[in-house]
Motif scaffolding. Sequence first.
Motif, mmCIF file in Angstrom:
data_model
loop_
_atom_site.group_PDB
_atom_site.id
_atom_site.type_symbol
_atom_site.label_atom_id
_atom_site.label_comp_id
_atom_site.label_asym_id
_atom_site.label_seq_id
_atom_site.Cartn_x
_atom_site.Cartn_y
_atom_site.Cartn_z
ATOM 1 N N ASP A 180 0.815 -1.221 0.000
ATOM 2 C CA ASP A 180 0.000 0.000 0.000
ATOM 3 C C ASP A 180 0.848 1.271 0.000
ATOM 4 N N ASN A 181 2.135 1.114 0.326
ATOM 5 C CA ASN A 181 3.051 2.262 0.405
ATOM 6 C C ASN A 181 4.324 1.938 -0.383
ATOM 7 N N PRO A 182 4.235 1.899 -1.703
ATOM 8 C CA PRO A 182 5.376 1.454 -2.533
ATOM 9 C C PRO A 182 6.634 2.289 -2.351
ATOM 10 N N LEU A 183 6.494 3.559 -1.977
ATOM 11 C CA LEU A 183 7.689 4.383 -1.774
ATOM 12 C C LEU A 183 8.520 3.891 -0.588
ATOM 13 N N PHE A 184 7.901 3.054 0.245
ATOM 14 C CA PHE A 184 8.611 2.493 1.389
ATOM 15 C C PHE A 184 9.800 1.643 0.942
ATOM 16 N N LEU A 185 9.730 1.124 -0.293
ATOM 17 C CA LEU A 185 10.790 0.262 -0.814
ATOM 18 C C LEU A 185 11.900 1.040 -1.519
ATOM 19 N N ARG A 186 11.777 2.347 -1.558
ATOM 20 C CA ARG A 186 12.777 3.132 -2.267
ATOM 21 C C ARG A 186 13.637 3.917 -1.281
ATOM 22 N N LYS A 187 14.917 3.675 -1.342
ATOM 23 C CA LYS A 187 15.885 4.382 -0.503
ATOM 24 C C LYS A 187 16.411 5.586 -1.290
ATOM 25 N N PRO A 188 16.228 6.790 -0.763
ATOM 26 C CA PRO A 188 16.653 7.965 -1.536
ATOM 27 C C PRO A 188 18.174 8.060 -1.659
ATOM 28 N N THR A 189 18.614 8.519 -2.810
ATOM 29 C CA THR A 189 20.033 8.835 -3.033
ATOM 30 C C THR A 189 20.096 10.226 -3.651
ATOM 31 N N VAL A 190 21.302 10.653 -3.992
ATOM 32 C CA VAL A 190 21.456 11.993 -4.579
ATOM 33 C C VAL A 190 20.686 12.100 -5.890
ATOM 34 N N LYS A 191 20.720 11.037 -6.693
ATOM 35 C CA LYS A 191 20.116 11.107 -8.028
ATOM 36 C C LYS A 191 18.843 10.282 -8.134
ATOM 37 N N ASP A 192 18.941 9.010 -7.879
ATOM 38 C CA ASP A 192 17.801 8.112 -8.040
ATOM 39 C C ASP A 192 17.583 7.297 -6.767
ATOM 40 N N GLY A 193 16.371 6.731 -6.647
ATOM 41 C CA GLY A 193 16.086 5.864 -5.520
ATOM 42 C C GLY A 193 16.601 4.454 -5.763
ATOM 43 N N VAL A 194 17.013 3.790 -4.697
ATOM 44 C CA VAL A 194 17.471 2.408 -4.785
ATOM 45 C C VAL A 194 16.326 1.505 -4.334
ATOM 46 N N GLU A 195 15.981 0.512 -5.158
ATOM 47 C CA GLU A 195 14.873 -0.387 -4.836
ATOM 48 C C GLU A 195 15.327 -1.408 -3.785
#
Length: 234
Positions: A180-195
């Motif tokens: 329900d919260n897909p952004l929870f799987l993305r770790k922010p970085t300087v440029k792109d998120g890491v899955e």
Amino acid sequence: MLINKKKNIMVHVFTISFLLILFSIGMFAGCGGLPQQSKPVPASVNNEIIKEEDVEEYINLIYLFKPDAGITSCRGESDAKLREEALWLLIENALISQEVRKLGLPEDEGKIERYYQTFREELISGIFASEDKFLERLKELGLTENSLKKISRKAYFTELLYEYISATVTDEDARAFVEDNPLFLRKPTVKDGVELSFEEVKEEALEIKKRELFEHYYLTLVEDAIIKTFKSNE
């Protein structure tokens, strides 16, 4: 109104102690002294009576965390707010202990005592610097160590209730939360998120779901009791 106040769920004794520290410093800056009540504050929580002396004791417990406060009277708006907060904390104490006993959860007096001893040591080293000053402040406020143990007892009971309620949360609940919260799987970085994988975030997701479940349970538990208590106190 009190029932609209947002309360953080506290499952550890030091969280509670620092809440009281912040409350006392924030509310009583420039106001030294122990407020006195102009009329009794009777309250009944599921037939458990909160007496005027209980409110006074909790007010003094709050003042314990502000060792430079004097003992002269301090009236006005802060007086009313302090008494409201003390009564709120007493209602919470009563509701939590009642629920623990209704559920038949084990009350480990040895663990409560260990909570208290750790809390006591942190209190002395963090605020009073010496045991003599700590004991002197207790005496000045008319408190005993049994008075202070009520804080660690509430912390233990809250943690006990939290563990009981949150034990029903499963990996599937955590997985549903992540879906329900897909952004929870993305770790922010300087440029792109890491899955990230579910396994990498599972423990954090479980804790969030446990906290949500307990908060819902707790708010459901207290809402009616608080409304009844304050209606009877009008």
